[in-house]
Design an enzyme around this catalytic site. Structure first.
Site, PDB file in Angstrom:
ATOM      1  N   GLY A  89       0.838  -1.186   0.000  1.00  0.00           N
ATOM      2  CA  GLY A  89       0.000   0.000   0.000  1.00  0.00           C
ATOM      3  C   GLY A  89       0.878   1.241   0.000  1.00  0.00           C
ATOM      4  N   ARG A  90       0.341   2.345   0.502  1.00  0.00           N
ATOM      5  CA  ARG A  90       1.101   3.600   0.506  1.00  0.00           C
ATOM      6  C   ARG A  90       2.011   3.736   1.715  1.00  0.00           C
ATOM      7  NH1 ARG A  90      -1.077   9.071   1.381  1.00  0.00           N
ATOM      8  NH2 ARG A  90      -3.129   8.146   1.127  1.00  0.00           N
ATOM      9  N   GLU A  93       5.973   3.861   1.664  1.00  0.00           N
ATOM     10  CA  GLU A  93       6.571   5.087   1.141  1.00  0.00           C
ATOM     11  C   GLU A  93       7.118   5.955   2.275  1.00  0.00           C
ATOM     12  OE1 GLU A  93       4.553   7.477  -2.151  1.00  0.00           O
ATOM     13  OE2 GLU A  93       3.985   8.562  -0.325  1.00  0.00           O
ATOM     14  N   CYS A 119       3.641  -6.254  -2.574  1.00  0.00           N
ATOM     15  CA  CYS A 119       3.301  -5.026  -3.292  1.00  0.00           C
ATOM     16  C   CYS A 119       4.359  -3.929  -3.092  1.00  0.00           C
ATOM     17  CB  CYS A 119       1.911  -4.579  -2.839  1.00  0.00           C
ATOM     18  SG  CYS A 119       1.126  -3.343  -3.864  1.00  0.00           S
ATOM     19  N   HIS A 120       3.971  -2.798  -2.529  1.00  0.00           N
ATOM     20  CA  HIS A 120       4.900  -1.701  -2.270  1.00  0.00           C
ATOM     21  C   HIS A 120       5.728  -1.918  -1.006  1.00  0.00           C
ATOM     22  CE1 HIS A 120       2.293   0.276  -5.216  1.00  0.00           C
ATOM     23  NE2 HIS A 120       3.218   1.205  -5.344  1.00  0.00           N
ATOM     24  N   TYR A 139       5.006  -4.834  -6.738  1.00  0.00           N
ATOM     25  CA  TYR A 139       4.086  -4.146  -7.639  1.00  0.00           C
ATOM     26  C   TYR A 139       4.947  -3.587  -8.770  1.00  0.00           C
ATOM     27  CZ  TYR A 139       0.387  -1.206  -9.376  1.00  0.00           C
ATOM     28  OH  TYR A 139      -0.556  -0.629 -10.191  1.00  0.00           O
TER      29      TYR A 139
END
Length: 193
Positions: A89-90, A93, A119-120, A139
């Site tokens: 997800g975010r 980051e 994913c991320h 991802y």
């Protein structure tokens, strides 16, 4: 089967399925899972996000559930855990900017413990400099980071998994069935039907 202690790293706007499904599945089979986020304590919540494709060139981010953490991040002692799971997800980051997060991931790498990322979540692995010489997936938008960090990006369907030694990665939540199965095998969990 001996129960394992597993650290689940997540954060605000982590992907909903990539936080909740592994947490619930690993607890269901009898493991102790500590879900943590920097600057948060047991009982605090994070806001998750649901990432979906609605016809645009990239995914949209929809508000997910509130997920309650069950352990204090400041009390994490990585030597007490057998494996780590990193949600996508975010959240990765910003989580990758936290030095303690990177130190924790490096502990698992240096001690040949099982590391799973989806994913991320792989962004945390690249920032922690633990992918050099490893085959892994992510991802697709994270592929350039994998390559720049010295990893070998493997392009697989979102439903698949890539295993390289103690490193288990999947491009996104549709790969849960395969990456969780590979993770359970790697930590010595046998499920008899």
């Amino acid at each position: 089967m001996a129960a394992k202690n597993i650290l689940l790293l997540t954060g605000d706007y982590a992907e909903d399925y990539e936080t909740m499904v592994p947490f619930q599945m690993l607890e269901m089979v009898g493991h102790t899972v500590h879900a943590v986020c920097p600057d948060k304590k047991s009982g605090d919540t994070i806001q998750t996000a649901v990432h979906d494709f609605l016809g645009d060139q990239t995914y949209v981010e929809l508000k997910g559930h509130r997920f309650q953490l069950n352990f204090d991040f400041n009390e994490v002692a990585p030597e007490n855990y057998d494996a780590i799971v990193i949600a996508g997800g975010r959240a990765p980051e910003y989580l990758r900017l936290n030095e303690r997060v990177l130190e924790i991931v490096q502990h698992f790498h240096k001690n040949d413990k099982v590391i799973a990322a989806v994913c991320h979540g792989i962004q945390i692995l690249t920032a922690a400099e633990v992918v050099k010489g490893k085959k892994l997936t992510a991802y697709p938008a994270v592929a350039p980071e994998v390559k720049l960090a010295g990893g070998e990006y493997v392009d697989v369907p979102a439903t698949d998994v890539v295993v390289d030694g103690n490193l288990i990665t999947s491009p996104a939540w549709p790969g849960h069935a395969k990456w969780i199965a590979a993770f359970l095998k790697a930590i010595g969990t046998e499920i008899k039907l």
